[in-house]
Enzyme design. Structure first.
Site, short mmCIF file in Angstrom:
data_model
loop_
_atom_site.label_atom_id
_atom_site.label_comp_id
_atom_site.label_asym_id
_atom_site.label_seq_id
_atom_site.Cartn_x
_atom_site.Cartn_y
_atom_site.Cartn_z
N LYS A 1 0.85 -1.19 0.00
CA LYS A 1 0.00 0.00 0.00
C LYS A 1 0.88 1.23 0.00
O LYS A 1 1.79 1.37 0.83
CB LYS A 1 -0.91 0.02 1.22
N ASP B 1 -3.47 4.35 -1.84
CA ASP B 1 -4.40 4.75 -0.78
C ASP B 1 -4.38 6.28 -0.62
O ASP B 1 -3.71 6.81 0.26
CB ASP B 1 -3.97 4.04 0.51
N LYS C 1 -7.48 8.13 -0.81
CA LYS C 1 -8.78 8.51 -0.21
C LYS C 1 -9.37 9.78 -0.82
O LYS C 1 -9.65 10.75 -0.11
CB LYS C 1 -8.64 8.68 1.31
N HIS D 1 -11.76 12.61 -2.11
CA HIS D 1 -13.05 13.12 -1.63
C HIS D 1 -13.17 14.56 -2.11
O HIS D 1 -12.57 15.47 -1.55
CB HIS D 1 -13.09 13.07 -0.09
N ASP D 2 -13.96 14.76 -3.17
CA ASP D 2 -14.11 16.09 -3.75
C ASP D 2 -15.39 16.09 -4.58
O ASP D 2 -16.14 15.11 -4.56
CB ASP D 2 -12.88 16.44 -4.60
N PRO E 1 -17.76 15.54 -7.77
CA PRO E 1 -17.67 14.41 -8.70
C PRO E 1 -16.76 14.65 -9.90
O PRO E 1 -15.97 13.77 -10.26
CB PRO E 1 -19.12 14.21 -9.13
N THR F 1 -14.13 16.61 -10.29
CA THR F 1 -12.71 16.61 -9.90
C THR F 1 -12.23 15.19 -9.62
O THR F 1 -11.13 14.80 -10.03
CB THR F 1 -12.50 17.50 -8.65
N THR G 1 -10.56 3.65 10.91
CA THR G 1 -10.45 2.79 12.09
C THR G 1 -9.98 3.54 13.33
O THR G 1 -9.95 2.99 14.43
CB THR G 1 -9.52 1.59 11.84
N ARG H 1 -3.47 -6.11 14.21
CA ARG H 1 -2.36 -6.18 15.15
C ARG H 1 -2.19 -7.64 15.59
O ARG H 1 -3.18 -8.38 15.70
CB ARG H 1 -2.64 -5.32 16.40
N GLN I 1 -5.22 3.06 16.66
CA GLN I 1 -6.46 2.55 16.10
C GLN I 1 -7.31 1.90 17.20
O GLN I 1 -6.77 1.29 18.12
CB GLN I 1 -6.17 1.55 14.98
N ARG J 1 2.64 -1.07 10.84
CA ARG J 1 3.68 -1.11 11.87
C ARG J 1 4.04 -2.50 12.39
O ARG J 1 5.22 -2.76 12.66
CB ARG J 1 3.29 -0.18 13.02
#
Length: 232
Positions: free
Chosen positions: A32, A59, A61, A63-64, A66, A68, A119, A181, A190, A211
């Site tokens: 990722k 990744d 994400k 969000h704008d 449509p 764009t 999360t 984890r 998280q 991690r």
């Protein structure tokens, strides 16, 4: 659709990223690339990791509005990644526009998934700070249904919600679950987490692990432990 472990390469430079990936001699784990690395190194890092033979979940994400998002997804589709995401909170219209932009002229496209709730978000924060007055579970399921309505392939959700998402949207609707984890590890920041073995039991299709692998004393051994617990 096979299950897989995706390593979150949350590094801030190409040098650090390749030093990490070079440990995996003979293996090409699914990775990722998140905001930190993409903003530091740009599209070149995606092309180089792809050239090395890795599958990539980009990744960012989105969000704008449509239009764009549609134009941005068209650009990202040229990077030949395997999976991209956006925020389901951006509405069905935005998700439909994203799908349109992501689909190439020959009809192919990366897998497109939507983030339901991060999360790090718990129900109290969601209700008090975001003014979403439904329960966390109801909200996640509704966002998942919206993503399915828009034609997306699946959602990013907590592993604790994967089984319920499949119940609402069907087993063919992909669940990509961070918040993983080891039972003997630190949970970090998280709050909705589980182990690789439990994620397998409750229906996660892909687990995203950062991690516990990248900061392990032996990252390859930690990755192999994840694969063993999640895939067997």
């Amino acid at each position: 659709m096979g299950k897989d472990v995706i390593i979150a390469c949350d590094f801030n430079s190409a040098e650090e990223t390749f030093a990490f990936l070079d440990k995996f001699t003979g293996k090409k784990p699914f990775v990722k690339i998140g905001m930190e690395l993409f903003y530091a190194e740009g599209p070149a890092i995606v092309r180089e990791i792809k050239k090395r033979g890795h599958k990539i979940f980009l990744d960012l994400k989105l969000h704008d509005i449509p239009n764009t998002v549609m134009k941005s997804m068209k650009v990202l589709s040229n990077l030949d990644v395997d999976m991209v995401n956006l925020h389901a909170a951006g509405t069905i219209a935005m998700m439909e526009a994203a799908l349109k932009g992501l689909t190439r002229e020959d009809g192919t496209r990366p897998m497109l998934i939507a983030v339901t709730q991060l999360t790090s978000t718990d129900e109290e924060r969601m209700q008090k700070e975001l003014y979403i007055n439904r329960s966390l579970e109801e909200t996640v399921m509704h966002y998942a249904e919206n993503a399915k309505t828009a034609g997306l392939d699946g959602v990013v959700c907590s592993p604790l919600e994967a089984e319920k998402v499949h119940g609402v949207c069907g087993n063919g609707f992909v669940t990509v679950t961070p918040g993983i984890r080891f039972a003997d590890g630190d949970k970090g920041d998280q709050v909705r987490i589980t182990t690789p073995a439990r994620a397998k039991e409750i229906g996660s299709d892909y687990i995203v692990v950062g991690r516990p692998i990248t900061q392990a004393a032996d990252p390859v051994a930690a990755y192999e432990r994840c694969v063993e617990e999640f895939i067997g």
